[in-house]
Design a protein around this motif. Structure first.
Motif, short mmCIF file in Angstrom:
data_model
loop_
_atom_site.label_atom_id
_atom_site.label_comp_id
_atom_site.label_asym_id
_atom_site.label_seq_id
_atom_site.Cartn_x
_atom_site.Cartn_y
_atom_site.Cartn_z
N GLU A 21 30.29 -102.65 -32.14
CA GLU A 21 30.21 -104.11 -32.20
C GLU A 21 28.77 -104.62 -32.32
N VAL A 24 27.76 -104.28 -35.92
CA VAL A 24 28.43 -105.28 -36.75
C VAL A 24 27.73 -106.63 -36.60
N ARG A 25 27.42 -107.01 -35.36
CA ARG A 25 26.68 -108.26 -35.13
C ARG A 25 25.34 -108.25 -35.84
N THR A 28 25.92 -108.30 -39.83
CA THR A 28 26.43 -109.57 -40.35
C THR A 28 25.33 -110.62 -40.36
N LYS A 35 32.09 -110.78 -40.75
CA LYS A 35 32.54 -109.43 -40.40
C LYS A 35 33.53 -108.92 -41.44
N GLN A 39 33.09 -105.65 -43.78
CA GLN A 39 34.10 -104.59 -43.80
C GLN A 39 34.55 -104.29 -45.22
#
Length: 58
Positions: A21, A24-25, A28, A35, A39
């Motif tokens: 996570e 991803v933060r 992005t 997100k 992906q």
């Protein structure tokens, strides 16, 4: 295997781990995408940050 946050060498910076996570933060925000869009890009070209950047730029 979980991401080793203390190992921040090149291989860690060159890949986007969608299962992490915090990554991803970071990605992005760094790439200015959602997100879901991140992906889609990873699914299309793999987890290489350079390839994802190129894909998003096209």
């Amino acid at each position: 295997m979980a991401d080793n946050k203390s190992d921040v060498g090149s291989p860690d910076r060159d890949r986007i781990a969608m299962s992490e996570e915090h990554e991803v933060r970071y990605w992005t925000k760094a790439l200015g995408v959602s997100k879901e869009r991140l992906q889609q890009a990873v699914d299309a070209v793999g987890s290489s940050a350079a390839k994802v950047r190129q894909h998003l730029a096209d």
